[in-house]
Design a protein around this motif. Structure first.
Motif, PDB file in Angstrom:
ATOM      1  N   ARG A  37      60.439 -19.277 123.032  1.00 46.62           N
ATOM      2  CA  ARG A  37      61.779 -19.153 122.452  1.00 46.62           C
ATOM      3  C   ARG A  37      62.105 -20.446 121.732  1.00 46.62           C
ATOM      4  NH1 ARG A  37      65.481 -17.822 126.867  1.00 46.62           N
ATOM      5  NH2 ARG A  37      64.445 -15.838 126.899  1.00 46.62           N
ATOM      6  N   MET A  88      65.228 -22.549 119.898  1.00 46.11           N
ATOM      7  CA  MET A  88      66.683 -22.526 120.030  1.00 46.11           C
ATOM      8  C   MET A  88      67.339 -23.599 119.172  1.00 46.11           C
ATOM      9  SD  MET A  88      66.459 -22.059 124.127  1.00 46.11           S
ATOM     10  CE  MET A  88      64.798 -22.671 124.242  1.00 46.11           C
ATOM     11  N   TYR A 136      71.283 -25.414 118.681  1.00 49.58           N
ATOM     12  CA  TYR A 136      72.655 -25.540 119.156  1.00 49.58           C
ATOM     13  C   TYR A 136      73.422 -26.351 118.128  1.00 49.58           C
ATOM     14  CZ  TYR A 136      70.488 -24.411 123.676  1.00 49.58           C
ATOM     15  OH  TYR A 136      69.781 -23.817 124.691  1.00 49.58           O
ATOM     16  N   LEU A 149      75.062 -23.741 126.254  1.00 47.43           N
ATOM     17  CA  LEU A 149      74.513 -22.582 126.962  1.00 47.43           C
ATOM     18  C   LEU A 149      75.066 -22.610 128.378  1.00 47.43           C
ATOM     19  CD1 LEU A 149      72.480 -20.219 126.618  1.00 47.43           C
ATOM     20  CD2 LEU A 149      70.697 -21.732 127.469  1.00 47.43           C
ATOM     21  N   HIS A 206      72.947 -21.133 134.265  1.00 45.81           N
ATOM     22  CA  HIS A 206      72.179 -19.954 134.694  1.00 45.81           C
ATOM     23  C   HIS A 206      70.917 -20.405 135.409  1.00 45.81           C
ATOM     24  CE1 HIS A 206      70.242 -21.226 130.969  1.00 45.81           C
ATOM     25  NE2 HIS A 206      69.136 -20.649 131.438  1.00 45.81           N
ATOM     26  N   ASP A 239      66.786 -19.294 135.542  1.00 48.27           N
ATOM     27  CA  ASP A 239      65.837 -18.484 134.791  1.00 48.27           C
ATOM     28  C   ASP A 239      65.267 -17.428 135.741  1.00 48.27           C
ATOM     29  OD1 ASP A 239      66.395 -20.042 132.626  1.00 48.27           O
ATOM     30  OD2 ASP A 239      64.510 -21.163 132.642  1.00 48.27           O
ATOM     31  N   LEU A 263      60.178 -26.673 128.759  1.00 48.05           N
ATOM     32  CA  LEU A 263      61.069 -26.928 127.616  1.00 48.05           C
ATOM     33  C   LEU A 263      60.720 -28.224 126.888  1.00 48.05           C
ATOM     34  CD1 LEU A 263      64.531 -26.242 129.327  1.00 48.05           C
ATOM     35  CD2 LEU A 263      63.493 -24.831 127.539  1.00 48.05           C
ATOM     36  N   LEU A 278      70.417 -31.074 128.070  1.00 43.77           N
ATOM     37  CA  LEU A 278      70.206 -30.211 129.237  1.00 43.77           C
ATOM     38  C   LEU A 278      70.720 -30.877 130.508  1.00 43.77           C
ATOM     39  CD1 LEU A 278      68.751 -27.477 129.981  1.00 43.77           C
ATOM     40  CD2 LEU A 278      66.886 -28.904 130.781  1.00 43.77           C
ATOM     41  N   HIS A 311      70.852 -24.479 135.458  1.00 42.43           N
ATOM     42  CA  HIS A 311      70.918 -25.458 134.374  1.00 42.43           C
ATOM     43  C   HIS A 311      71.818 -24.937 133.259  1.00 42.43           C
ATOM     44  CE1 HIS A 311      67.451 -22.802 133.856  1.00 42.43           C
ATOM     45  NE2 HIS A 311      67.601 -22.919 132.541  1.00 42.43           N
ATOM     46  N   VAL A 318      73.415 -26.210 128.971  1.00 39.50           N
ATOM     47  CA  VAL A 318      73.303 -27.169 127.856  1.00 39.50           C
ATOM     48  C   VAL A 318      74.711 -27.598 127.466  1.00 39.50           C
ATOM     49  CG1 VAL A 318      72.543 -27.501 125.470  1.00 39.50           C
ATOM     50  CG2 VAL A 318      71.126 -26.172 127.047  1.00 39.50           C
ATOM     51  N   ARG A 341      71.254 -29.780 118.093  1.00 40.85           N
ATOM     52  CA  ARG A 341      70.088 -29.918 118.972  1.00 40.85           C
ATOM     53  C   ARG A 341      69.145 -28.728 118.763  1.00 40.85           C
ATOM     54  NH1 ARG A 341      69.038 -27.907 124.332  1.00 40.85           N
ATOM     55  NH2 ARG A 341      67.670 -29.314 125.481  1.00 40.85           N
ATOM     56  N   SER A 371      65.597 -26.931 120.497  1.00 39.94           N
ATOM     57  CA  SER A 371      64.699 -26.968 121.649  1.00 39.94           C
ATOM     58  C   SER A 371      63.754 -25.785 121.550  1.00 39.94           C
ATOM     59  CB  SER A 371      65.488 -26.926 122.960  1.00 39.94           C
ATOM     60  OG  SER A 371      66.171 -25.707 123.075  1.00 39.94           O
ATOM     61  N   PHE A 398      58.110 -19.493 128.323  1.00 41.57           N
ATOM     62  CA  PHE A 398      58.516 -18.820 129.554  1.00 41.57           C
ATOM     63  C   PHE A 398      57.361 -17.963 130.057  1.00 41.57           C
ATOM     64  CE2 PHE A 398      63.136 -19.619 129.234  1.00 41.57           C
ATOM     65  CZ  PHE A 398      63.200 -20.093 127.929  1.00 41.57           C
TER      66      PHE A 398
HETATM   67  O1  LIG Z   1      67.737 -25.315 125.297  1.00 41.18           O
HETATM   68  C1  LIG Z   1      67.453 -25.656 126.421  1.00 41.18           C
HETATM   69  O2  LIG Z   1      67.047 -26.803 126.682  1.00 41.18           O
HETATM   70  C2  LIG Z   1      67.621 -24.706 127.591  1.00 41.18           C
HETATM   71  C3  LIG Z   1      67.352 -23.264 127.281  1.00 41.18           C
HETATM   72  C4  LIG Z   1      67.396 -22.401 128.504  1.00 41.18           C
HETATM   73  O3  LIG Z   1      67.816 -22.785 129.559  1.00 41.18           O
HETATM   74  C5  LIG Z   1      66.898 -21.000 128.446  1.00 41.18           C
HETATM   75  O4  LIG Z   1      66.587 -20.515 127.346  1.00 41.18           O
HETATM   76  O5  LIG Z   1      66.794 -20.354 129.505  1.00 41.18           O
END
Ligand SMILES: O=C(O)CCC(=O)C(=O)O
Ligand SMILES: [Fe+2]
Length: 318
Positions: free
Chosen positions: A171, A173, A175, A187, A190, A192, A199, A206, A246, A248, A255, A257, A261
């Motif tokens: 993934r 990402m 922000y 974010l 949550h 995972d 990451l 984070l 965790h 964000v 940002r 990232s 996964f």
């Molecule tokens: O962007 C990040 O560092 C965290 C992303 C994250 O926690 C997720 O995609 O489950």
């Protein structure tokens, strides 16, 4: 009462290893212990930069992420997937600063090419190459860490069959910066649901919650890897591992990232290995279908927000 701030462990897993010889047996055992300890205490740790994942591979992906997110919305939306957060996610009222693309099995060149073609029908070989190499390198790291976990419990012989029942998604990402001078949620907090998350980030942001409830801000050296234990691995460990919560938090800089996964295959019946339960560690979870758990998690049925996997498959121990 004053308490000392908690520190997420920073591990130098390849410390003192010879490039040609790899890790000595002794060092491997020590690294297995360090990984297990971090997974038990925090459910999160940082792996310092090392030669196994060359810096320019991940940096190449970061360079091509901006043009990806700058594509028109209707192009980005072409990356569809029925599973939440596996396709394109953006434009959300709940997390307005967040945008992401999931690419299932990006370690396969075909999958990387299909995604690239969808975004750039005229082609973008540089992006495709970066996406594919980063995914492969991060999956290699994930598998090494997963093997260390298995070895740390003396059941390394079950590693291959575990790997056969799993797949991976990359993934990427983005922000946006906080729109005000205050920090803003990028974010929501949550855990995972998958096995392990690796990451990489270009800017810090984070935060990981400790078991004590403190939010720890991670600001690892550039080029590090943040490893997070997912609920599937917590279940596998019969509750020994902590699935770290965790989130964000954004400041005045945007940002980027990316995360690899590792995920149980659709329909896989997850079961705590017999070796992980004994009189001191009574069995905490009954076998369950991973896909059914994910449907339960995202369904509208009344369920606890915390410890959802316990509510779904937990065995109560008195
Ligand atoms: O962007 C990040 O560092 C965290 C992303 C994250 O926690 C997720 O995609 O489950
Ligand atoms: Fe996460």
């Amino acid at each position: 009462m004053e308490t000392t701030p908690e520190q997420i462990p920073f591990l130098d897993l390849w410390e003192a290893s010879d490039d040609d010889e790899g890790m000595s047996d002794e060092r491997w055992k020590e690294a297995c212990r360090e990984v297990r300890d971090a997974c038990e205490k925090f459910g999160c740790f940082v792996v310092r930069p090392y030669d196994g994942v060359p810096r320019d591979v991940v940096e190449g992906l970061f360079r091509s992420m901006k043009p990806l997110f700058d594509l028109p919305l209707e192009t980005k939306k072409k990356n569809t997937n029925p599973k939440p957060y596996f396709g394109y996610a953006g434009d959300s009222q709940v997390v307005p600063l967040y945008e992401s693309f999931g690419v299932e099995n990006a370690t396969d060149l075909d999958a990387s090419e299909t995604f690239t073609k969808l975004m750039w029908p005229q082609g973008n070989p540089q992006f495709c190459q970066s996406l594919n190499s980063t995914s492969r390198k991060l999956l290699e790291l994930e598998m090494t860490i997963r093997k260390m976990v298995f070895d740390s419990f003396g059941i390394g012989n079950q590693f291959d069959s575990h790997v056969r029942n799993t797949n991976s998604t990359l993934r990427v990402m983005k922000y946006k910066a906080s729109p005000t001078s205050e920090t803003a949620i990028g974010l929501l907090a949550h855990t995972d649901k998958n096995i392990l998350t690796i990451l990489c980030e270009d800017e810090p942001g984070l935060q990981v919650q400790s078991k004590r409830g403190d939010w720890i801000y991670l600001s690892p050296p550039k080029g590090s890897f943040i490893v997070i234990v997912g609920e599937s691995l917590k279940v596998w460990s019969n509750g020994r591992f902590h699935a770290a919560k965790h989130r964000v938090v954004m400041n005045d800089r945007e940002r980027y990232s990316c995360g690899l996964f590792s995920i149980p295959n659709d329909g896989w019946i997850m079961e705590v290995p017999a070796e992980m339960a004994d009189t001191q560690h009574p069995l905490l979870f009954k076998p369950f279908n991973f896909t059914e758990y994910i449907s339960f998690f995202y369904s509208k049925v009344d369920k606890p927000k915390e410890n959802t996997v316990e509510a779904f498959a937990g065995i109560s121990v008195n």
